[in-house]
Design a protein around this motif. Sequence first.
Motif, PDB file in Angstrom:
ATOM      1  N   LEU A   1       2.636   7.002  -6.855  1.00 11.64           N
ATOM      2  CA  LEU A   1       1.694   8.031  -7.309  1.00 11.64           C
ATOM      3  C   LEU A   1       2.280   9.429  -7.092  1.00 11.64           C
ATOM      4  O   LEU A   1       2.226  10.292  -7.993  1.00 11.64           O
ATOM      5  CB  LEU A   1       0.373   7.874  -6.547  1.00 11.64           C
ATOM      6  CG  LEU A   1      -0.713   8.915  -6.849  1.00 11.64           C
ATOM      7  CD1 LEU A   1      -1.130   8.834  -8.315  1.00 11.64           C
ATOM      8  CD2 LEU A   1      -1.920   8.720  -5.944  1.00 11.64           C
ATOM      9  N   VAL A   2       2.841   9.655  -5.923  1.00 10.40           N
ATOM     10  CA  VAL A   2       3.441  10.966  -5.640  1.00 10.40           C
ATOM     11  C   VAL A   2       4.650  11.215  -6.539  1.00 10.40           C
ATOM     12  O   VAL A   2       4.856  12.331  -7.049  1.00 10.40           O
ATOM     13  CB  VAL A   2       3.841  11.036  -4.153  1.00 10.40           C
ATOM     14  CG1 VAL A   2       4.620  12.331  -3.860  1.00 10.40           C
ATOM     15  CG2 VAL A   2       2.586  10.958  -3.276  1.00 10.40           C
TER      16      VAL A   2
ATOM     17  N   ALA B   1      -7.485   9.130  -3.782  1.00 12.64           N
ATOM     18  CA  ALA B   1      -6.726   9.018  -5.030  1.00 12.64           C
ATOM     19  C   ALA B   1      -7.520   9.585  -6.202  1.00 12.64           C
ATOM     20  O   ALA B   1      -6.953  10.191  -7.132  1.00 12.64           O
ATOM     21  CB  ALA B   1      -6.361   7.559  -5.284  1.00 12.64           C
TER      22      ALA B   1
ATOM     23  N   SER C   1      -7.185   1.189   2.700  1.00 14.37           N
ATOM     24  CA  SER C   1      -7.196   1.082   1.236  1.00 14.37           C
ATOM     25  C   SER C   1      -8.524   1.536   0.654  1.00 14.37           C
ATOM     26  O   SER C   1      -8.573   2.160  -0.425  1.00 14.37           O
ATOM     27  CB  SER C   1      -6.905  -0.366   0.824  1.00 14.37           C
ATOM     28  OG  SER C   1      -7.889  -1.252   1.363  1.00 14.37           O
TER      29      SER C   1
ATOM     30  N   PHE D   1       0.825  -1.202   0.000  1.00 16.28           N
ATOM     31  CA  PHE D   1       0.000   0.000   0.000  1.00 16.28           C
ATOM     32  C   PHE D   1       0.867   1.264   0.000  1.00 16.28           C
ATOM     33  O   PHE D   1       0.609   2.220  -0.751  1.00 16.28           O
ATOM     34  CB  PHE D   1      -0.901  -0.047   1.246  1.00 16.28           C
ATOM     35  CG  PHE D   1      -1.834   1.123   1.374  1.00 16.28           C
ATOM     36  CD1 PHE D   1      -2.860   1.332   0.472  1.00 16.28           C
ATOM     37  CD2 PHE D   1      -1.687   2.022   2.424  1.00 16.28           C
ATOM     38  CE1 PHE D   1      -3.727   2.411   0.611  1.00 16.28           C
ATOM     39  CE2 PHE D   1      -2.539   3.098   2.561  1.00 16.28           C
ATOM     40  CZ  PHE D   1      -3.571   3.293   1.653  1.00 16.28           C
ATOM     41  N   GLY D   2       1.897   1.293   0.814  1.00 12.29           N
ATOM     42  CA  GLY D   2       2.783   2.451   0.860  1.00 12.29           C
ATOM     43  C   GLY D   2       3.543   2.660  -0.429  1.00 12.29           C
ATOM     44  O   GLY D   2       3.752   3.806  -0.876  1.00 12.29           O
TER      45      GLY D   2
ATOM     46  N   PHE E   1      -7.258  13.300  -6.016  1.00 14.68           N
ATOM     47  CA  PHE E   1      -5.891  13.655  -6.395  1.00 14.68           C
ATOM     48  C   PHE E   1      -5.723  13.571  -7.912  1.00 14.68           C
ATOM     49  O   PHE E   1      -5.129  14.461  -8.556  1.00 14.68           O
ATOM     50  CB  PHE E   1      -4.912  12.715  -5.693  1.00 14.68           C
ATOM     51  CG  PHE E   1      -3.474  13.023  -5.948  1.00 14.68           C
ATOM     52  CD1 PHE E   1      -2.791  13.960  -5.183  1.00 14.68           C
ATOM     53  CD2 PHE E   1      -2.777  12.374  -6.967  1.00 14.68           C
ATOM     54  CE1 PHE E   1      -1.467  14.254  -5.410  1.00 14.68           C
ATOM     55  CE2 PHE E   1      -1.443  12.660  -7.210  1.00 14.68           C
ATOM     56  CZ  PHE E   1      -0.788  13.594  -6.433  1.00 14.68           C
TER      57      PHE E   1
ATOM     58  N   SER F   1      -8.623   5.267   0.684  1.00 10.98           N
ATOM     59  CA  SER F   1      -7.642   5.861  -0.247  1.00 10.98           C
ATOM     60  C   SER F   1      -8.182   5.972  -1.665  1.00 10.98           C
ATOM     61  O   SER F   1      -7.661   6.765  -2.461  1.00 10.98           O
ATOM     62  CB  SER F   1      -6.366   5.018  -0.250  1.00 10.98           C
ATOM     63  OG  SER F   1      -6.589   3.757  -0.868  1.00 10.98           O
TER      64      SER F   1
ATOM     65  N   LEU G   1       2.567   1.916  -3.467  1.00 18.66           N
ATOM     66  CA  LEU G   1       1.658   2.471  -4.480  1.00 18.66           C
ATOM     67  C   LEU G   1       1.516   3.983  -4.318  1.00 18.66           C
ATOM     68  O   LEU G   1       1.565   4.742  -5.307  1.00 18.66           O
ATOM     69  CB  LEU G   1       0.287   1.801  -4.375  1.00 18.66           C
ATOM     70  CG  LEU G   1       0.152   0.392  -4.946  1.00 18.66           C
ATOM     71  CD1 LEU G   1      -1.302  -0.055  -4.889  1.00 18.66           C
ATOM     72  CD2 LEU G   1       0.651   0.324  -6.385  1.00 18.66           C
ATOM     73  N   TRP G   2       1.315   4.419  -3.086  1.00 21.99           N
ATOM     74  CA  TRP G   2       1.185   5.858  -2.865  1.00 21.99           C
ATOM     75  C   TRP G   2       2.501   6.585  -3.172  1.00 21.99           C
ATOM     76  O   TRP G   2       2.494   7.710  -3.706  1.00 21.99           O
ATOM     77  CB  TRP G   2       0.764   6.132  -1.422  1.00 21.99           C
ATOM     78  CG  TRP G   2      -0.726   6.137  -1.260  1.00 21.99           C
ATOM     79  CD1 TRP G   2      -1.506   5.152  -0.778  1.00 21.99           C
ATOM     80  CD2 TRP G   2      -1.588   7.203  -1.627  1.00 21.99           C
ATOM     81  NE1 TRP G   2      -2.839   5.511  -0.803  1.00 21.99           N
ATOM     82  CE2 TRP G   2      -2.914   6.800  -1.330  1.00 21.99           C
ATOM     83  CE3 TRP G   2      -1.402   8.468  -2.190  1.00 21.99           C
ATOM     84  CZ2 TRP G   2      -4.029   7.588  -1.557  1.00 21.99           C
ATOM     85  CZ3 TRP G   2      -2.522   9.276  -2.420  1.00 21.99           C
ATOM     86  CH2 TRP G   2      -3.818   8.832  -2.111  1.00 21.99           C
TER      87      TRP G   2
END
Length: 426
Positions: free
Chosen positions: A70-71, A113, A106, A63-64, A116, A109, A66-67
């Motif tokens: 994305l960033v 997302a 999740s 999970f971390g 975002f 998020s 993926l974020w």
Amino acid sequence: MHSPIVRTWAPDVAIGFVILLLGFWEAYTNAYSGYAGGTVTLVVALGTAVAVALVRHAGWWSFGILWALLVLQAATTTDLMVIELAVVGVAFGLARWGSRPLLWASGLSIPIATFFAISYVGILANGLWGTRVLRNVIVPLVDSGISWPLVVLPMIAGVLALPWFAGLAARYWGAARASQRSQSEAEAEALSAQLERARMTEIAALRESQARLARDVHDVVGHSLTVILAQAESAQFLDSADPVALKRTMANIASTARTSLQEVRGVLASPDGDPEHRTDLDTLIDTTRASGNEILVTDLGSPRPLPPELATVAFRVLQEMLTNALKHGRRDGAIAVTRQWDDRLRITVTNHTDPVSSVGGESEGASGDDPATGLPGGSGIAGMARRLESVGGSLEVHDSPTGSPVFSVTASLPVRAGRPLETALP
């Protein structure tokens, strides 16, 4: 043989490795086509592969990652890669195998997302940055009059929301199957335990039946042999000139042996049936008198018939008490039998002990269990006490002072049913 860890991780690592190879191939193709950001695309390919490999065993790391990707892509305005469609599997896995906190994280998020992504694409649409996605997807849609959010939202739903809800459905379906399987296993264990209890109950009943049979045979044979022995010993003192008395004694011995044999056959054929020879206390006393000993009987209260199980216990206990009195009592002394009838039947047997026999706790044949078989013995204080306790009765030994020639035992058992004997009989 492979260890459980290898078997568990091998499929996920293999899938991640395949995604990594495809990601490197896409990064190489992008670099060959002249697109910038080659280093970032390599990082994205590697991160996506690692996220896929970790999703089932280390969901928070997946999970971390993926974020972070994305960033990273938003900060570097790097184009989306086809290999990133593997995030579908990650979204599914987070909902399917993640812990409850990870499941909620999740799920929350996804709208974050989405917001975002819409904001990011809005910036692109206003011309602040230019990417292939803007040039090849967003701009043509805007030029054709289609609102770009209508395209972005289904894309995000297809990539994140739908797989996540599919994983959630699989999670609860798996939980339901696990619960059903656990219930089936519990029912199977309960049935197995029930069958085991039934088997153990059957074994216990069989052992109890064997012990009861052994006690009954022991009591019948022991009593009969004691009576026969007493009769045979008394024959030694008969006048040889009195053949009639000798014949009468031999006839008594034969009658006692015959009766004993019939009773043993009855016990072996049906230990719980044919109570005729095992419940009539008066008949028992009369046959014991044939040994030559004087037996004095005193009845107090109103005699009444006993239920079969109580009558059998009373018969066997009195039989044992008389046997012990014959074995350890004086030949010239009378045996006193007192039966007191009220709310309980109390049977007391008193005899004069033989000086050569011991007196007290072991005097009356308190042999206890049979050491050869381990079954409860039919003789002795302990054997009689067990019989009486099985029907709510008790046994009391009246210890006499040291050197006293008198020994007395009282058996007490409940009278559960029956009318006075004189009114019960026709």
